[in-house]
Design a protein around this motif. Structure first.
Motif, mmCIF file in Angstrom:
data_model
loop_
_atom_site.group_PDB
_atom_site.id
_atom_site.type_symbol
_atom_site.label_atom_id
_atom_site.label_comp_id
_atom_site.label_asym_id
_atom_site.label_seq_id
_atom_site.Cartn_x
_atom_site.Cartn_y
_atom_site.Cartn_z
ATOM 1 N N ALA A 134 -17.011 -42.367 -29.165
ATOM 2 C CA ALA A 134 -16.513 -42.613 -27.809
ATOM 3 C C ALA A 134 -16.181 -44.061 -27.418
ATOM 4 C CB ALA A 134 -17.910 -42.164 -26.752
ATOM 5 N N PHE A 135 -17.183 -45.028 -27.973
ATOM 6 C CA PHE A 135 -16.703 -46.223 -27.978
ATOM 7 C C PHE A 135 -15.395 -46.676 -28.340
ATOM 8 C CE2 PHE A 135 -16.258 -50.762 -29.913
ATOM 9 C CZ PHE A 135 -16.484 -51.426 -28.923
ATOM 10 N N SER A 136 -14.982 -46.206 -29.388
ATOM 11 C CA SER A 136 -13.682 -46.401 -29.974
ATOM 12 C C SER A 136 -12.654 -45.694 -29.114
ATOM 13 C CB SER A 136 -13.524 -45.704 -31.524
ATOM 14 O OG SER A 136 -14.715 -46.225 -32.448
ATOM 15 N N THR A 137 -12.816 -44.789 -28.621
ATOM 16 C CA THR A 137 -11.609 -44.127 -27.917
ATOM 17 C C THR A 137 -11.705 -44.923 -26.479
ATOM 18 O OG1 THR A 137 -12.129 -41.940 -28.589
ATOM 19 C CG2 THR A 137 -10.797 -42.097 -26.671
ATOM 20 N N ALA A 138 -12.684 -45.492 -25.950
ATOM 21 C CA ALA A 138 -12.672 -45.985 -24.539
ATOM 22 C C ALA A 138 -12.099 -47.494 -24.869
ATOM 23 C CB ALA A 138 -14.102 -46.353 -24.071
ATOM 24 N N GLY A 370 -6.884 -47.044 -12.865
ATOM 25 C CA GLY A 370 -7.311 -45.444 -12.432
ATOM 26 C C GLY A 370 -6.579 -44.654 -13.595
ATOM 27 N N THR A 371 -6.060 -45.183 -14.676
ATOM 28 C CA THR A 371 -5.743 -44.228 -15.605
ATOM 29 C C THR A 371 -6.893 -44.068 -16.470
ATOM 30 O OG1 THR A 371 -4.965 -46.048 -17.150
ATOM 31 C CG2 THR A 371 -3.144 -44.922 -15.710
ATOM 32 N N LEU A 372 -8.191 -44.853 -16.348
ATOM 33 C CA LEU A 372 -9.202 -44.398 -17.280
ATOM 34 C C LEU A 372 -10.210 -43.762 -16.534
ATOM 35 C CD1 LEU A 372 -9.796 -48.124 -18.516
ATOM 36 C CD2 LEU A 372 -8.600 -46.095 -19.876
ATOM 37 N N THR A 373 -9.859 -43.284 -15.439
ATOM 38 C CA THR A 373 -10.810 -42.628 -14.657
ATOM 39 C C THR A 373 -10.657 -41.202 -14.376
ATOM 40 O OG1 THR A 373 -9.933 -43.627 -12.306
ATOM 41 C CG2 THR A 373 -11.868 -44.845 -13.538
ATOM 42 N N PRO A 374 -11.841 -40.313 -14.144
ATOM 43 C CA PRO A 374 -11.558 -38.894 -13.580
ATOM 44 C C PRO A 374 -11.037 -38.610 -12.284
ATOM 45 C CG PRO A 374 -13.678 -39.023 -14.609
ATOM 46 C CD PRO A 374 -13.094 -40.606 -14.566
ATOM 47 N N THR A 378 -4.440 -40.518 -16.710
ATOM 48 C CA THR A 378 -3.665 -40.089 -17.855
ATOM 49 C C THR A 378 -4.042 -40.716 -19.094
ATOM 50 O OG1 THR A 378 -2.209 -41.878 -17.025
ATOM 51 C CG2 THR A 378 -1.673 -39.559 -16.142
ATOM 52 N N VAL A 379 -4.475 -42.165 -19.156
ATOM 53 C CA VAL A 379 -4.884 -42.696 -20.549
ATOM 54 C C VAL A 379 -6.185 -42.054 -21.042
ATOM 55 C CG1 VAL A 379 -5.465 -44.696 -21.545
ATOM 56 C CG2 VAL A 379 -3.351 -44.667 -19.914
ATOM 57 N N MET A 380 -6.849 -41.819 -20.190
ATOM 58 C CA MET A 380 -8.130 -41.200 -20.452
ATOM 59 C C MET A 380 -7.879 -39.639 -21.365
ATOM 60 S SD MET A 380 -11.158 -40.167 -18.074
ATOM 61 C CE MET A 380 -10.286 -38.636 -17.213
ATOM 62 N N TYR A 381 -7.314 -39.005 -20.464
ATOM 63 C CA TYR A 381 -7.020 -37.493 -21.181
ATOM 64 C C TYR A 381 -6.204 -37.846 -22.415
ATOM 65 C CZ TYR A 381 -9.013 -35.229 -17.177
ATOM 66 O OH TYR A 381 -10.045 -34.910 -16.168
ATOM 67 N N THR A 382 -5.279 -38.529 -22.591
ATOM 68 C CA THR A 382 -4.480 -38.918 -23.862
ATOM 69 C C THR A 382 -5.129 -39.263 -25.031
ATOM 70 O OG1 THR A 382 -2.451 -39.553 -22.653
ATOM 71 C CG2 THR A 382 -2.509 -39.956 -24.893
ATOM 72 N N THR A 383 -6.170 -40.079 -24.710
ATOM 73 C CA THR A 383 -7.052 -40.700 -25.714
ATOM 74 C C THR A 383 -7.799 -39.623 -26.269
ATOM 75 O OG1 THR A 383 -8.131 -41.890 -24.142
ATOM 76 C CG2 THR A 383 -6.426 -43.138 -25.465
ATOM 77 N N CYS A 384 -8.617 -39.081 -25.364
ATOM 78 C CA CYS A 384 -9.533 -38.032 -25.535
ATOM 79 C C CYS A 384 -9.095 -36.875 -26.149
ATOM 80 C CB CYS A 384 -10.159 -37.603 -24.053
ATOM 81 S SG CYS A 384 -11.452 -38.939 -23.676
ATOM 82 N N SER A 385 -7.852 -36.327 -25.893
ATOM 83 C CA SER A 385 -7.497 -35.211 -26.614
ATOM 84 C C SER A 385 -7.124 -35.631 -27.968
ATOM 85 C CB SER A 385 -6.011 -34.796 -25.833
ATOM 86 O OG SER A 385 -4.957 -35.877 -25.555
ATOM 87 N N ILE A 386 -6.426 -36.640 -28.069
ATOM 88 C CA ILE A 386 -6.395 -36.787 -29.542
ATOM 89 C C ILE A 386 -7.316 -37.114 -30.443
ATOM 90 C CG2 ILE A 386 -5.037 -38.652 -30.953
ATOM 91 C CD1 ILE A 386 -3.245 -39.087 -28.779
ATOM 92 N N THR A 387 -8.470 -37.768 -29.854
ATOM 93 C CA THR A 387 -9.521 -38.161 -30.680
ATOM 94 C C THR A 387 -10.865 -37.234 -30.687
ATOM 95 O OG1 THR A 387 -10.542 -39.437 -28.985
ATOM 96 C CG2 THR A 387 -9.296 -40.535 -30.318
ATOM 97 N N GLU A 392 -17.034 -36.779 -20.459
ATOM 98 C CA GLU A 392 -18.273 -37.269 -20.092
ATOM 99 C C GLU A 392 -18.595 -38.659 -20.741
ATOM 100 O OE1 GLU A 392 -19.342 -33.216 -21.554
ATOM 101 O OE2 GLU A 392 -17.921 -34.174 -20.650
ATOM 102 N N LYS A 393 -18.456 -38.492 -22.218
ATOM 103 C CA LYS A 393 -18.987 -39.504 -23.043
ATOM 104 C C LYS A 393 -18.027 -40.590 -22.981
ATOM 105 C CE LYS A 393 -21.387 -36.788 -26.734
ATOM 106 N NZ LYS A 393 -21.202 -36.416 -27.910
ATOM 107 N N PHE A 394 -16.916 -40.308 -22.626
ATOM 108 C CA PHE A 394 -15.692 -41.316 -22.346
ATOM 109 C C PHE A 394 -16.165 -42.040 -21.420
ATOM 110 C CE2 PHE A 394 -11.884 -43.074 -20.509
ATOM 111 C CZ PHE A 394 -11.110 -43.576 -21.652
ATOM 112 N N VAL A 395 -16.347 -41.590 -20.456
ATOM 113 C CA VAL A 395 -16.576 -42.067 -18.998
ATOM 114 C C VAL A 395 -17.828 -43.224 -19.127
ATOM 115 C CG1 VAL A 395 -17.375 -42.022 -16.561
ATOM 116 C CG2 VAL A 395 -15.922 -40.213 -17.625
ATOM 117 N N VAL A 396 -18.918 -42.889 -19.761
ATOM 118 C CA VAL A 396 -20.075 -43.763 -20.036
ATOM 119 C C VAL A 396 -19.568 -44.912 -20.624
ATOM 120 C CG1 VAL A 396 -22.409 -43.900 -21.024
ATOM 121 C CG2 VAL A 396 -21.543 -42.006 -19.791
#
Length: 426
Positions: A134-138, A370-374, A378-387, A392-396
Motif C-alpha cells: 500500500a505504501f509503495s503504491t501510494a 484529485g487523481t489520488l482520491t475516490p 484516475t492515478v489511484m485506480y491505475t496504480t491499484c489495478s497494476i499492483t 481502502e488500503k491505498f487511501v489510508v
C-alpha cells in the motif's frame, strides 16, 4: 432551463460512471435540443473546432516522445542514474521512486504514464525490500503528480492553450514547484524509512568511475528538457515544434545512440500513442463543446460577479478555489477540469490581479490531487489495478502524501515568487 436540464443529466451520467467524454457530449446535445436557437450541426462544429489548433499538436508529440522513452532504453538509464544519486540515503529505493518521477516528468509529460511505468518496475522491488504494498503504491501515485508541473507537462500545454497563456512561461513556472514537491517527498521518505528501519544500513560510496559511466548514459536524456525549455524561451522554436524535436530526439537515442529499439517496438509505441492521444482528444472535443454551452449562458461572468461580491482578497480567493478544486477533482478527470474551468477562472484573475501563470501552476497542482482520491481518482485506480492493492488500503497510505500536496499548493498560492521567479528572470 436548458442549462439546468443539461447539468442534471451530466451529474446523473457521472453517478452512473459513464465515460467523461460521452457524459459531456450527451449533456451538450440535450442543451441544444432544449434550445431552439441552435442546431446540432453547430455543436459538431464546436467539437471539431476545439481540436483544430496547432498548440494541441504539442500534446500529441510529447505523448509520443514519452512513450518512445520506454522503448528506447532511456527509462532504464534514468532509473540507474536515480539509483546512483540516492544510493546512500535512507529508504534508497523509495527515494529512487521520487527522483525518477521528477526526472521522467521532464521527458514523458504524463502522470498516468509515469505512475503505470513505476508501478510495474519499482513497486515489486520495494515490497522485496520491506515496504508495504500500500505504501509503495501510494508513493508511486503521489510522486507521479510531480510530472504534470515539470515541463513539458501535458497539463501545462493544455492550460496555456485554453487560457491563452504563454506555454513557455508555464514550462518555466513549473520547475521550482516541481523541485519543492520532489524535496518534500524525499524528506518524508527519509523519516518513514528511519521510523520503520527500512534500507537504513550504510551503503558503499559510489566511485568516480561508476558516477561518470552512469551520468554519461543519462546525460543525453537529461539534455532533452533543457533543449525544449531553452529553445522555446530563446524563440528558436514553438512548443509544438519542441514536441516534434522531442520525438526525433527520442528516436535518435533509441535507434542510433543506444540501439535498443527494434522496428516492431516502434510500431507498438506508435499504436500505444494513438490509443492514448485519442482518449485525450475525445475529452478535449467534448470539453470544448460543454465550455461553449457555459459561455453561451454567461456562466463565467456570473461566477465572477458572485465571487467578487463575497470574496474580497486574493488570499481568500485561493483558499476558496483550493477547496472547490479538491472537491471537483474527486469527480472529474484533470484534463476535463482544465478545459471547463479555465475559461471560468480567467475573468476572476483579472478582478483579483493574479498572474495567470502563477494561478496556472496552483490550479494544476490542485486538480492533480484529485487523481489520488475516490471515487474517480484516475492515478489511484491505475496504480491499484497494476499492483493489486485494495483501494481502502491505498487511501489510508496516501493520506501523508495528500497533506504534503495541499501544503505545497498553499505555498505556491501564497508565495508567488516560487512559480514566477524563473519566468520573470528568463
Amino acid at each position: 432551463m436548458a442549462l439546468s436540464v443539461a447539468l442534471v443529466i451530466l451529474l446523473g451520467l457521472f453517478l452512473l460512471n459513464v465515460p467523461i467524454a460521452f457524459a459531456l457530449i450527451i449533456s451538450s446535445v440535450v442543451y441544444v435540443l432544449f434550445n431552439d436557437g441552435y442546431s446540432s450541426e453547430i455543436l459538431v462544429q464546436r467539437m471539431i473546432g476545439g481540436l483544430e489548433s496547432v498548440p494541441l499538436l504539442a500534446i500529441i508529440f510529447f505523448i509520443t516522445a514519452g512513450i518512445l522513452m520506454n522503448y528506447t532504453g532511456i527509462t532504464s538509464r534514468m532509473l540507474r542514474f536515480a539509483q546512483m544519486i540516492t544510493k546512500r540515503l535512507p529508504g534508497s529505493l523509495a527515494q529512487v521512486n521520487v527522483v525518477l518521477s521528477t526526472l521522467m516528468g521532464g521527458l514523458s509529460g504524463s502522470n498516468i504514464a509515469d505512475a503505470a511505468m513505476q508501478s510495474k518496475i519499482l513497486v515489486p522491488e520495494m515490497e522485496k525490500r520491506g515496504y508495504s504494498r500500500a505504501f509503495s503504491t501510494a508513493l508511486t501515485a503521489g510522486t507521479s503528480l510531480i510530472t504534470p508541473i515539470i515541463p513539458p507537462g501535458i497539463a501545462l500545454i493544455l492550460y496555456g492553450f485554453i487560457g491563452n497563456v504563454s506555454i513557455g512561461s508555464m514550462f518555466l513556472a513549473g520547475i521550482v514547484p516541481g523541485a519543492i514537491l520532489c524535496i518534500s517527498f524525499m524528506v518524508y521518505v527519509h523519516f518513514y524509512a528511519k521510523k520503520h528501519n527500512i534500507e537504513t544500513e550504510k551503503q558503499e560510496k559510489t566511485t568516480l568511475k561508476d558516477f561518470l559511466l552512469t551520468s554519461k548514459d543519462a546525460f543525453l536524456a537529461l539534455l532533452l528538457p533543457i533543449i525544449i525549455i531553452g529553445g522555446i524561451r530563446f524563440g528558436i522554436f514553438s512548443a509544438t515544434e519542441a514536441g516534434v524535436i522531442a520525438v526525433f530526439y527520442a528516436l535518435f537515442l533509441g535507434l542510433i545512440v543506444y540501439r535498443e529499439m527494434k522496428l516492431s517496438q516502434l510500431i507498438s509505441a506508435l499504436i500505444e500513442t494513438v490509443h492514448t492521444a485519442a482518449s485525450i482528444l475525445v475529452i478535449i472535443a467534448a470539453g470544448t463543446a460543454f465550455a461553449w454551452v457555459l459561455t453561451l449562458e454567461q456562466v463565467p461572468q456570473r461566477m465572477t460577479m458572485l465571487m467578487t461580491e463575497y470574496v474580497s482578497s486574493p488570499m481568500t480567493f485561493f483558499l476558496v478555489v483550493l477547496v472547490f478544486l479538491l472537491i471537483i477533482g474527486m469527480f472529474i478527470e484533470g484534463n476535463v477540469t482544465i478545459i471547463i474551468l479555465t475559461p471560468l477562472f480567467m475573468p476572476m484573475l483579472l478582478q483579483y490581479g493574479i498572474d495567470p501563470v502563477h494561478f496556472g501552476i496552483f490550479f494544476i497542482v490542485c486538480i492533480s490531487i484529485g487523481t489520488l482520491t475516490p471515487p474517480l481518482g484516475t492515478v489511484m485506480y491505475t496504480t491499484c489495478s497494476i499492483t493489486n492493492t485494495k483501494v481502502e488500503k491505498f487511501v489510508v497510505a496516501s493520506l501523508p502524501f495528500l497533506i504534503l500536496l495541499v501544503v505545497v499548493a498553499l505555498l505556491i498560492a501564497f508565495i508567488p515568487s516560487l512559480s514566477m521567479w524563473m519566468p520573470n528572470t528568463f
